[in-house]
Enzyme design. Structure first.
Site, PDB file in Angstrom:
ATOM      1  N   PRO A 207      16.178  41.633   0.766  1.00 42.38           N
ATOM      2  CG  PRO A 207      16.485  41.843  -1.723  1.00 42.38           C
ATOM      3  CD  PRO A 207      15.384  41.530  -0.632  1.00 42.38           C
TER       4      PRO A 207
ATOM      5  CG  ASN B  68      -0.714 -10.504  10.717  1.00 43.03           C
ATOM      6  OD1 ASN B  68      -1.655 -10.554  10.179  1.00 43.03           O
ATOM      7  ND2 ASN B  68      -0.269 -11.012  11.692  1.00 43.03           N
TER       8      ASN B  68
ATOM      9  CE1 TYR C  78      -5.426 -18.201   3.207  1.00 40.15           C
ATOM     10  CE2 TYR C  78      -4.543 -17.881   5.193  1.00 40.15           C
ATOM     11  CZ  TYR C  78      -4.380 -18.026   4.107  1.00 40.15           C
ATOM     12  OH  TYR C  78      -3.396 -17.341   3.418  1.00 40.15           O
TER      13      TYR C  78
ATOM     14  CE  LYS D 108      -1.470 -20.404   1.870  1.00 39.20           C
ATOM     15  NZ  LYS D 108      -1.224 -19.795   0.545  1.00 39.20           N
TER      16      LYS D 108
END
Length: 369
Positions: A281, A132, A103, A107
């Site tokens: 009430p 991240n 990877y 890149k």
């Protein structure tokens, strides 16, 4: 401005396009893996800025890394050169580009293509190496460990923690979008030959897991994460985006009797407690005072009368309150106080108190007004 976004349906692409539209950009060319190839020819002729976000993270075969991260980048730049388009090109790379793995190698090869393209054509290039990334619309088991932890914890699934002391560097999607907005205007943040997002956060893997677990627990203990901590705030927003669609709501414990109900809504360590009080009430509630505990009342529906008397005096102070004109009434210490429903419908009051109820130290003393 005509903007080309590759990887338009991915995590970053989806967020970016939504933000560009929010900012009034209308000519956005969205290109993704399933787009018609002929569109790329058209887009590279007309675009005035390129966000090259497309890439491969987790292929079934390692050979796909080079094809997706190097091959497509080469194709994109080739079309820009063919069309003599020197629009700025921004590419999202990874800190993995420093590492010798399939990877990272792919890149780094994509980065080098861009730097060579800059030397050859003079076109401006912006290379961002991200750590991240996390935020809404990210994918579990694909984009980041944050997405995986958020998804699993929100869906009652186990999470795996190999080493809780591993230090993570996190970057929030909104901070990325802010940087991209600067980049479009030519004010990108530089760090040597690379560009960067100036806001990053560091956290240990174990602490990340515990933080996200605390978000789930907050629904039962009514706590609120520390919004004063920027990372916690961003993680919490991300976690909420992973809630199952049938679990957006959660129940509260309503303490009911013939007078109405009292329901705690929020409990915090540092900022007190919020509750909802409903009175029928004619019903009076309160008739007590506090040494240190203090409150704020806001009537949101109905008509009420809040009465005060300073301890040791006979003078009674009255405030008529109504949901028709919302106002905050402070409940000072040393004053016994009550609230009576003087209307014909339920009286609904939001009550804030500066500390959560402690049965061992209630600081509440009965005394009629």
């Amino acid at each position: 401005m005509k903007i080309l976004v590759t990887g338009a349906k991915g995590f970053v692409g989806k967020n970016l396009i939504a933000q560009l539209q929010n900012k009034g950009y209308t000519d956005i060319f969205q290109y993704d893996i399933n787009s018609d190839k002929s569109l790329l020819e058209k887009y590279t002729k007309e675009c005035e800025f390129v966000f090259h976000l497309a890439g491969v993270n987790r292929p079934k075969d390692d050979s796909e890394f080079m094809k997706g991260n190097f091959g497509f980048t080469s194709e994109l730049l080739g079309l820009l050169k063919k069309n003599n388009n020197k629009a700025p090109v921004l590419i999202t790379s990874s800190i993995q580009a420093k590492k010798d793995n399939p990877y990272g190698i792919s890149k780094k090869a994509g980065e080098d293509l861009l730097f060579d393209y800059n030397k050859e054509t003079g076109a401006k290039v912006l290379v961002y190496r991200f750590a991240n990334l996390f935020g809404k619309w990210s994918r579990p088991n694909y984009n980041t460990v944050v997405a995986t932890f958020c998804y699993n914890i929100a869906n009652d699934l186990d999470i795996q923690i190999s080493n809780p002391d591993v230090e993570l560097e996190l970057c929030y999607i909104d901070d990325v979008l802010d940087e991209f907005s600067r980049a479009i205007k030519g004010s990108e943040t530089k760090n040597g030959k690379y560009c960067c997002v100036p806001v990053v956060h560091n956290i240990k893997l174990g602490d990340l897991a515990e933080t996200i677990r605390s978000f789930k627990k907050s629904r039962s203990d009514l706590s609120i994460p520390n919004m004063g901590n920027e990372l916690t705030k961003k993680l919490y927003s991300t976690y909420l985006s992973f809630l199952p669609q049938d679990k957006f709501s959660y129940d509260l414990k309503m303490n009911k009797d013939n007078r109405g109900s009292f329901t705690e809504f929020i409990r915090t360590v540092a900022s007190g407690q919020v509750s909802v009080n409903v009175s029928k009430p004619g019903i009076t509630k309160g008739n007590h005072w506090h040494h240190t505990k203090n409150e704020k009342f806001v009537v949101v529906s109905g008509e009420g009368l809040i009465r005060f008397r300073n301890i040791g005096t006979d003078k009674i102070i009255e405030y008529k309150v109504s949901g028709e004109k919302m106002e905050v009434v402070d409940i000072p210490t040393g004053y016994t106080h009550s609230i009576v429903n003087i209307g014909e419908n339920d009286l609904v009051t939001i009550m804030w108190v500066n500390e959560c109820f402690d049965p061992e130290k209630p600081d509440t003393f009965y005394l009629e007004v």
